[in-house]
Design an enzyme around this catalytic site. Structure first.
Site: not given
Length: 202
Positions: A78-80
Site C-alpha cells: 500500500s502507498d499513499q
C-alpha cells in the site's frame, strides 16, 4: 511476527509489505495472523507522474518486491500520496517541512490517493484498488501548527496530519468511501480482495 498459516482453509501466509506501525495496526484489526517485512522500495515519484499513478505503482512494487522471499504467500502493498494544487506532498521528515506543508494546506482541500495491491506469489496475480479521500483543512494559525507538531510529531505522515491522532483537530471535513484509507490501508477494499482469494476474514 513468526511465520504461521493464514487459515486452515488456505494454509497461506499473509505478509504486509510495510514497516509502518499505522498499517500494521490497521491490518491487525482483521484478526488474521500475518507477518511484516520491509519491501525496500524507493518511494520517489517519477517525473510528470500523477498522484494516483505514483501510489499505485509503489503499492504494486512493494507487494511484488517480496515475492521471491515468500513463494506461496499473499502479499499486501500500500502507498499513499497527498495532492495539493497538482503538487504531491510526501512525508515531511522534518519539522520545517511539516510546517510548510500545513501552511500550504490551511483552509484548502487536499486529495489523498491511497493505493492497495494484493500479490498472490503462487500465481503471480495482482489485484489493485485506489481510494481517493478528500480532506478539507481548517483555517488554523501558525501558532496552532507549532503546538500541534510539537505534540503529534507527524513527520512520517504524508500531509503532516494524523487523522487517527491529534491531527483530527487540523481537519474540518473528510469525504471518503473508506475511513481506514486515510490512515494508510483501505481495509474495505482489502477484505474484498482477501475474500476473492479464498480467505474468509470472519
Amino acid at each position: 511476527m513468526q511465520k504461521q498459516p493464514l487459515s486452515p482453509q488456505t494454509g497461506r501466509t499473509l505478509v504486509l509489505a510495510s514497516t509502518s506501525p499505522y498499517r500494521r495496526e490497521l491490518l491487525g484489526r482483521l484478526g488474521l495472523p500475518f507477518e511484516t517485512a520491509s519491501p525496500g522500495v524507493d518511494e520517489t515519484p517519477l517525473p510528470d507522474e500523477t498522484a494516483a499513478a505514483t501510489s499505485l505503482r509503489l503499492a504494486i512494487a512493494k507487494a511484488s518486491a517480496l515475492a521471491g522471499n515468500y513463494p506461496d504467500a499473499l502479499l499486501i502493498g500500500s502507498d499513499q500520496v497527498a495532492l495539493l494544487d497538482g503538487q504531491q506532498l510526501g512525508k515531511p521528515g522534518t519539522h520545517e517541512r511539516a510546517v510548510a506543508q500545513l501552511q500550504a494546506m490551511r483552509g484548502r482541500e487536499v486529495e489523498f490517493h491511497t493505493a492497495l495491491a494484493l500479490h498472490d506469489s503462487r500465481s503471480a496475480r495482482i489485484v489493485t484498488a485506489v481510494d481517493v479521500t478528500r480532506v478539507t483543512m481548517r483555517d488554523y494559525s501558525d501558532a496552532q501548527i507549532e503546538r500541534y507538531l510539537l505534540r503529534d510529531q507527524p513527520y512520517d505522515c504524508a500531509g503532516s496530519a494524523k487523522v487517527e491522532a491529534l491531527g483530527i483537530v487540523m481537519i474540518a471535513r473528510v469525504a471518503s468511501d473508506d475511513p481506514t484509507a486515510l490512515i494508510g490501508l483501505p481495509l474495505i477494499a482489502l477484505v474484498g480482495m482477501l475474500n476473492d482469494a479464498g480467505v474468509e476474514v470472519v
